[in-house]
Motif scaffolding. Structure first.
Motif, PDB file in Angstrom:
ATOM      1  N   LEU A 197     -33.918  37.380   7.347  1.00  0.00           N
ATOM      2  CA  LEU A 197     -33.000  36.465   8.031  1.00  0.00           C
ATOM      3  C   LEU A 197     -33.227  36.488   9.535  1.00  0.00           C
ATOM      4  O   LEU A 197     -33.103  35.451  10.199  1.00  0.00           O
ATOM      5  CB  LEU A 197     -31.554  36.831   7.698  1.00  0.00           C
ATOM      6  CG  LEU A 197     -31.098  36.499   6.269  1.00  0.00           C
ATOM      7  CD1 LEU A 197     -29.688  37.023   6.029  1.00  0.00           C
ATOM      8  CD2 LEU A 197     -31.161  35.001   6.017  1.00  0.00           C
ATOM      9  N   PHE A 198     -33.564  37.657  10.071  1.00  0.00           N
ATOM     10  CA  PHE A 198     -33.891  37.753  11.495  1.00  0.00           C
ATOM     11  C   PHE A 198     -35.088  36.860  11.809  1.00  0.00           C
ATOM     12  O   PHE A 198     -35.086  36.125  12.800  1.00  0.00           O
ATOM     13  CB  PHE A 198     -34.201  39.206  11.855  1.00  0.00           C
ATOM     14  CG  PHE A 198     -34.705  39.394  13.265  1.00  0.00           C
ATOM     15  CD1 PHE A 198     -33.814  39.537  14.321  1.00  0.00           C
ATOM     16  CD2 PHE A 198     -36.066  39.422  13.538  1.00  0.00           C
ATOM     17  CE1 PHE A 198     -34.266  39.703  15.624  1.00  0.00           C
ATOM     18  CE2 PHE A 198     -36.534  39.578  14.833  1.00  0.00           C
ATOM     19  CZ  PHE A 198     -35.628  39.721  15.879  1.00  0.00           C
ATOM     20  N   TYR A 227     -34.950  33.538  14.072  1.00  0.00           N
ATOM     21  CA  TYR A 227     -35.786  33.491  15.274  1.00  0.00           C
ATOM     22  C   TYR A 227     -36.595  32.200  15.323  1.00  0.00           C
ATOM     23  O   TYR A 227     -36.692  31.543  16.368  1.00  0.00           O
ATOM     24  CB  TYR A 227     -36.707  34.702  15.337  1.00  0.00           C
ATOM     25  CG  TYR A 227     -37.745  34.580  16.430  1.00  0.00           C
ATOM     26  CD1 TYR A 227     -37.385  34.730  17.761  1.00  0.00           C
ATOM     27  CD2 TYR A 227     -39.069  34.263  16.121  1.00  0.00           C
ATOM     28  CE1 TYR A 227     -38.321  34.586  18.775  1.00  0.00           C
ATOM     29  CE2 TYR A 227     -40.006  34.118  17.123  1.00  0.00           C
ATOM     30  CZ  TYR A 227     -39.633  34.280  18.443  1.00  0.00           C
ATOM     31  OH  TYR A 227     -40.565  34.122  19.435  1.00  0.00           O
ATOM     32  N   LEU A 228     -37.196  31.831  14.188  1.00  0.00           N
ATOM     33  CA  LEU A 228     -37.968  30.585  14.150  1.00  0.00           C
ATOM     34  C   LEU A 228     -37.087  29.379  14.486  1.00  0.00           C
ATOM     35  O   LEU A 228     -37.535  28.419  15.126  1.00  0.00           O
ATOM     36  CB  LEU A 228     -38.593  30.396  12.766  1.00  0.00           C
ATOM     37  CG  LEU A 228     -39.725  31.352  12.370  1.00  0.00           C
ATOM     38  CD1 LEU A 228     -40.242  30.999  10.982  1.00  0.00           C
ATOM     39  CD2 LEU A 228     -40.864  31.322  13.384  1.00  0.00           C
ATOM     40  N   ILE A 262     -32.707  37.001  22.077  1.00  0.00           N
ATOM     41  CA  ILE A 262     -31.596  37.897  22.395  1.00  0.00           C
ATOM     42  C   ILE A 262     -30.397  37.597  21.508  1.00  0.00           C
ATOM     43  O   ILE A 262     -29.745  38.519  20.979  1.00  0.00           O
ATOM     44  CB  ILE A 262     -31.199  37.761  23.883  1.00  0.00           C
ATOM     45  CG1 ILE A 262     -32.386  38.108  24.785  1.00  0.00           C
ATOM     46  CG2 ILE A 262     -30.004  38.665  24.188  1.00  0.00           C
ATOM     47  CD1 ILE A 262     -32.882  39.522  24.682  1.00  0.00           C
ATOM     48  N   VAL A 263     -30.106  36.320  21.309  1.00  0.00           N
ATOM     49  CA  VAL A 263     -28.974  35.938  20.471  1.00  0.00           C
ATOM     50  C   VAL A 263     -29.200  36.352  19.020  1.00  0.00           C
ATOM     51  O   VAL A 263     -28.292  36.865  18.354  1.00  0.00           O
ATOM     52  CB  VAL A 263     -28.731  34.410  20.568  1.00  0.00           C
ATOM     53  CG1 VAL A 263     -27.688  33.963  19.548  1.00  0.00           C
ATOM     54  CG2 VAL A 263     -28.285  34.039  21.979  1.00  0.00           C
ATOM     55  N   VAL A 264     -30.408  36.152  18.530  1.00  0.00           N
ATOM     56  CA  VAL A 264     -30.723  36.547  17.155  1.00  0.00           C
ATOM     57  C   VAL A 264     -30.623  38.066  17.004  1.00  0.00           C
ATOM     58  O   VAL A 264     -30.129  38.572  15.987  1.00  0.00           O
ATOM     59  CB  VAL A 264     -32.134  36.052  16.761  1.00  0.00           C
ATOM     60  CG1 VAL A 264     -32.557  36.640  15.415  1.00  0.00           C
ATOM     61  CG2 VAL A 264     -32.153  34.532  16.689  1.00  0.00           C
ATOM     62  N   THR A 265     -31.083  38.799  18.003  1.00  0.00           N
ATOM     63  CA  THR A 265     -30.967  40.259  17.973  1.00  0.00           C
ATOM     64  C   THR A 265     -29.509  40.686  17.919  1.00  0.00           C
ATOM     65  O   THR A 265     -29.135  41.598  17.171  1.00  0.00           O
ATOM     66  CB  THR A 265     -31.647  40.880  19.211  1.00  0.00           C
ATOM     67  OG1 THR A 265     -33.035  40.537  19.212  1.00  0.00           O
ATOM     68  CG2 THR A 265     -31.499  42.397  19.208  1.00  0.00           C
ATOM     69  N   PRO A 305     -25.013  43.518  13.607  1.00  0.00           N
ATOM     70  CA  PRO A 305     -23.917  43.588  12.627  1.00  0.00           C
ATOM     71  C   PRO A 305     -24.357  43.229  11.206  1.00  0.00           C
ATOM     72  O   PRO A 305     -23.808  43.747  10.230  1.00  0.00           O
ATOM     73  CB  PRO A 305     -22.886  42.583  13.163  1.00  0.00           C
ATOM     74  CG  PRO A 305     -23.647  41.678  14.055  1.00  0.00           C
ATOM     75  CD  PRO A 305     -24.743  42.509  14.644  1.00  0.00           C
ATOM     76  N   LEU A 306     -25.366  42.354  11.083  1.00  0.00           N
ATOM     77  CA  LEU A 306     -25.864  41.992   9.760  1.00  0.00           C
ATOM     78  C   LEU A 306     -26.476  43.199   9.067  1.00  0.00           C
ATOM     79  O   LEU A 306     -26.212  43.456   7.881  1.00  0.00           O
ATOM     80  CB  LEU A 306     -26.900  40.875   9.886  1.00  0.00           C
ATOM     81  CG  LEU A 306     -27.561  40.421   8.572  1.00  0.00           C
ATOM     82  CD1 LEU A 306     -26.529  39.830   7.630  1.00  0.00           C
ATOM     83  CD2 LEU A 306     -28.671  39.410   8.857  1.00  0.00           C
TER      84      LEU A 306
END
Length: 206
Positions: free
Chosen positions: A21-22, A26-27, A45-48, A53-54
């Motif tokens: 999912l990361f 990201y894509l 940064i937002v995806v990280t 929490p995921l």
């Protein structure tokens, strides 16, 4: 407390779901910029920030289902929280990238300490799944320690010399794929040193 058996597909989904999912997120968001609290953040940064929490939720679900957590899961969770938090706090993706190097380096050090003590700490973790003679465990431990060292070095080289677009799929698929290939390549070792309950444990298969 014994580990409760759960559906292997559900277990695999919980273990592999967060990194996949990361990668997908990201894509989707890599070219976006998000303004939060008056500060601009890249899609990475937002995806990280969402990945942390995921992953914790996934580990919590595994804990709930199986009744236990491995030391590796706990260690990985701590590193993801620490380096994911540093990545977001300082708005610097380098922290999250070096986390992978530290994880594999930790495995090298841990297995290396065991080898220096003439012990296979890998057997301590995987012994119930793979009933194998001590000599086989020592060989497997040396080979996997070498593989982890290669992976740590490769990650360090890639994240320092390549773009984030290259590093993300490399970290998500290439490194785990390499480890899978290394493990599958040990078929002869398993055949030679696997303990057969129907035979004397002192014997080694020809």
């Amino acid at each position: 407390m014994d580990e409760v058996k759960v559906n292997p597909y559900l277990k695999s989904a919980l273990e592999l779901g967060p990194p996949v999912l990361f990668f997908v997120a990201y894509l989707w968001l890599k070219d976006e910029t998000f303004t939060i609290g008056g500060h601009d953040y890249s899609g990475f940064i937002v995806v990280t920030a969402g990945f942390v929490p995921l992953l914790l939720a996934s580990i919590a679900a595994l804990w709930k289902l199986t009744g236990r957590l491995s030391r590796m899961q706990i260690f990985t969770a701590v590193l993801v929280v620490v380096f994911g938090g540093l990545t977001v706090w300082f708005d610097d993706e380098r922290f999250f990238k070096m986390k992978t190097t530290l994880v594999y380096s930790f495995f090298v050090i841990l297995l290396g300490i065991g080898l220096l003590r003439r012990e296979s700490w890998l057997e301590f973790v995987m012994g119930e799944m793979l009933p194998m003679k001590r000599e086989g465990w020592m060989i497997l431990t040396r080979r996997l320690a070498a593989a982890f060292a290669v992976m740590a070095a490769a990650n360090e080289i890639v994240w320092r010399t390549q773009t984030t677009e290259v590093w993300v799929p490399f970290e998500t698929f290439v490194l785990p794929g390499f480890l899978f290939v290394v493990f599958m390549a040990q078929a002869k070792l398993f055949e030679r040193y696997m303990i057969d309950p129907g035979k004397d444990e002192g014997e080694t298969r020809p």
